[in-house]
Design a protein around this motif. Structure first.
Motif, mmCIF file in Angstrom:
data_model
loop_
_atom_site.group_PDB
_atom_site.id
_atom_site.type_symbol
_atom_site.label_atom_id
_atom_site.label_comp_id
_atom_site.label_asym_id
_atom_site.label_seq_id
_atom_site.Cartn_x
_atom_site.Cartn_y
_atom_site.Cartn_z
ATOM 1 N N ALA A 65 -43.492 -67.769 99.754
ATOM 2 C CA ALA A 65 -42.885 -67.162 98.563
ATOM 3 C C ALA A 65 -41.980 -65.978 98.891
ATOM 4 N N PHE A 66 -41.492 -65.899 100.143
ATOM 5 C CA PHE A 66 -40.743 -64.710 100.548
ATOM 6 C C PHE A 66 -39.282 -64.975 100.880
ATOM 7 N N PHE A 67 -38.722 -66.076 100.369
ATOM 8 C CA PHE A 67 -37.273 -66.240 100.463
ATOM 9 C C PHE A 67 -36.601 -65.077 99.728
ATOM 10 N N SER A 68 -35.548 -64.549 100.307
ATOM 11 C CA SER A 68 -34.869 -63.395 99.699
ATOM 12 C C SER A 68 -34.440 -63.692 98.271
ATOM 13 N N GLU A 69 -33.891 -64.909 98.060
ATOM 14 C CA GLU A 69 -33.411 -65.237 96.713
ATOM 15 C C GLU A 69 -34.567 -65.335 95.715
ATOM 16 N N ASP A 70 -35.748 -65.773 96.196
ATOM 17 C CA ASP A 70 -36.907 -65.853 95.307
ATOM 18 C C ASP A 70 -37.415 -64.460 94.947
ATOM 19 N N LEU A 71 -37.395 -63.560 95.909
ATOM 20 C CA LEU A 71 -37.854 -62.199 95.652
ATOM 21 C C LEU A 71 -36.960 -61.471 94.643
ATOM 22 N N GLN A 72 -35.698 -61.885 94.572
ATOM 23 C CA GLN A 72 -34.767 -61.267 93.635
ATOM 24 C C GLN A 72 -34.692 -62.014 92.302
ATOM 25 N N ASN A 73 -35.400 -63.137 92.198
ATOM 26 C CA ASN A 73 -35.312 -63.989 91.009
ATOM 27 C C ASN A 73 -36.377 -63.576 89.990
ATOM 28 N N SER A 74 -35.951 -62.944 88.920
ATOM 29 C CA SER A 74 -36.888 -62.437 87.908
ATOM 30 C C SER A 74 -37.484 -63.540 87.050
ATOM 31 N N THR A 75 -36.931 -64.764 87.127
ATOM 32 C CA THR A 75 -37.459 -65.860 86.312
ATOM 33 C C THR A 75 -38.692 -66.507 86.945
ATOM 34 N N LEU A 76 -38.938 -66.257 88.224
ATOM 35 C CA LEU A 76 -40.122 -66.810 88.887
ATOM 36 C C LEU A 76 -41.323 -65.952 88.504
ATOM 37 N N SER A 77 -42.274 -66.552 87.810
ATOM 38 C CA SER A 77 -43.329 -65.740 87.195
ATOM 39 C C SER A 77 -44.741 -66.215 87.527
ATOM 40 N N SER A 78 -44.887 -67.100 88.524
ATOM 41 C CA SER A 78 -46.241 -67.486 88.920
ATOM 42 C C SER A 78 -46.958 -66.272 89.515
ATOM 43 N N TYR A 79 -48.277 -66.354 89.607
ATOM 44 C CA TYR A 79 -49.019 -65.223 90.168
ATOM 45 C C TYR A 79 -48.534 -64.883 91.559
#
Length: 293
Positions: A65-79
Motif C-alpha cells: 500500500a506504499f505506492f507514491s500515487e496511492d499515498l497521495q490519493n485521498s479517495t483510497l479509504s480502506s483501513y
C-alpha cells in the motif's frame, strides 16, 4: 556514509506474523535493549487492528500500500490505505525521510531461515548484508526489486530492508525464531553503532545473494481452482537448486509435474500460505556469487 541518527523497527506489518509484532511489544516494555549511544531507535506496530484480530490484514495487504500515487490519493479509504498514509507521515518518504534506517520484521510459513530482503544495491546495505552473512551463516540475502516506485513499507527509507524468518505458522509465536530474530536485530544495531563511531566491522568484500527473477503459480483449471500441490521433494527446500526436469508439483491424482525451465534456479517462499491469494506457489531466484561492491 552519513551518520545514522534514527532507526525504526517495524513489526506486525502483517497482523498474523507474530514474531515481529511481539518483538515490538517487548521493545516497548524494555526500550533500553534497542537504544545505542549514537542514534535513536523507535518502534512501530505496523497494522495494529489486524494484529488485534489475528489476521494478515483487515481490507488489503498493508505491505502493498506504499505506492507514491496511492499515498497521495485521498479517495483510497480502506483501513490499510489510511494506515499506510499515517505511517508515511511518521516515517516520511525516501527524499524526506524522518528516519535513516527501517528494519521491517516479517515471518513466513516457508523454510526461509533468516533472510535479509534488500530492495536496492545501496553500498551500505550490501556492506551490512555481507557482514551479517559472514558472522551468521544462517543469514541468506535476497535482492527482490528496485525500490523506486515500490509499494513495500521498507521503501519509505533509502536504507530500508526486511528481515524474513521461518518457517513459522501464521498466528503462532515461535520461541526459536523470536530469539533468532531478536539476536539479529541486536547485531544490526551494533553494526550501525560501530559505523557511526567510524569503525565499520570487517567482512569479506564479497557477497552471495539470491536475485529475484519471477514467480510460479500452482496449476489451475479454467475456474482458477488449484489442481496440484508442491511436490514433496521440493517442499521446504528454499534456496536449494531446482534444475530442469526436477519434480515441482504433484497433481491431486498423484502425477508428478516437472520443472520446465531452461536453467537452474533457486526457489524461495515455497508454498508460502499468504501467497495463495496472490497466485504464487513460489518465487524463483538466481544465485549470484562473489558480487563485489
Amino acid at each position: 556514509m552519513h551518520k545514522i541518527n534514527r532507526v525504526t523497527i517495524v513489526g506486525g506489518t502483517h497482523g498474523n506474523e507474530f514474531t515481529g509484532a511481539f518483538l515490538i511489544k517487548k521493545f516497548e516494555q524494555l526500550p533500553d535493549l534497542i537504544q545505542r549511544p549514537s542514534f535513536e531507535t523507535i518502534t512501530l506496530l505496523g497494522n495494529p487492528q489486524a494484529f488485534a484480530a489475528g489476521k494478515r490484514y483487515i481490507d488489503k495487504d498493508l505491505n502493498r500500500a506504499f505506492f507514491s500515487e496511492d499515498l497521495q490519493n485521498s479517495t483510497l479509504s480502506s483501513y490499510e490505505d489510511i494506515r499506510a498514509k499515517a505511517i508515511y507521515q511518521i516515517l516520511g518518504d525516501k527524499n524526506q525521510s524522518q528516519v535513516d534506517v527501517i528494519i521491517d520484521l516479517h515471518s513466513t510459513t516457508a523454510n526461509m531461515g533468516l533472510s535479509l530482503m534488500l530492495g536496492s544495491y545501496h553500498p551500505f546495505l550490501l556492506q551490512l548484508a555481507s557482514y551479517l552473512s559472514s558472522v551468521n551463516p544462517e543469514v541468506k540475502v535476497c535482492y527482490t526489486q528496485a525500490e523506486k516506485g515500490s509499494n513495500f513499507l521498507r521503501s519509505l527509507c533509502e536504507l530500508g530492508f526486511v528481515i524474513e524468518v521461518g518457517p513459522v505458522a501464521q498466528g503462532v509465536l515461535n520461541a526459536e525464531w523470536f530469539q533468532k530474530t531478536e539476536k539479529l536485530i541486536y547485531t544490526v544495531l551494533d553494526y550501525l553503532e560501530r559505523c557511526n563511531q567510524g569503525s565499520i566491522p570487517e567482512s569479506e568484500n564479497t557477497l552471495t545473494f539470491y536475485q529475484f527473477i519471477g514467480t510460479i503459480d500452482f496449476p489451475r483449471n479454467e475456474y482458477g481452482e488449484i489442481q496440484a500441490m508442491i511436490h514433496p521433494q521440493l517442499q521446504f527446500r528454499d534456496y536449494e537448486p531446482l534444475t530442469p526436469g526436477d519434480p515441482i508439483f504433484l497433481t491431486l491424482d498423484g502425477k508428478t509435474i516437472s520443472y520446465e525451465g531452461t536453467s537452474t534456479v533457486y526457489p524461495i517462499f515455497i508454498n508460502e500460505a499468504a501467497y495463495y491469494e496472490k497466485g504464487i506457489a513460489m518465487c524463483l531466484t538466481e544465485k549470484q556469487i562473489d558480487f563485489r561492491f
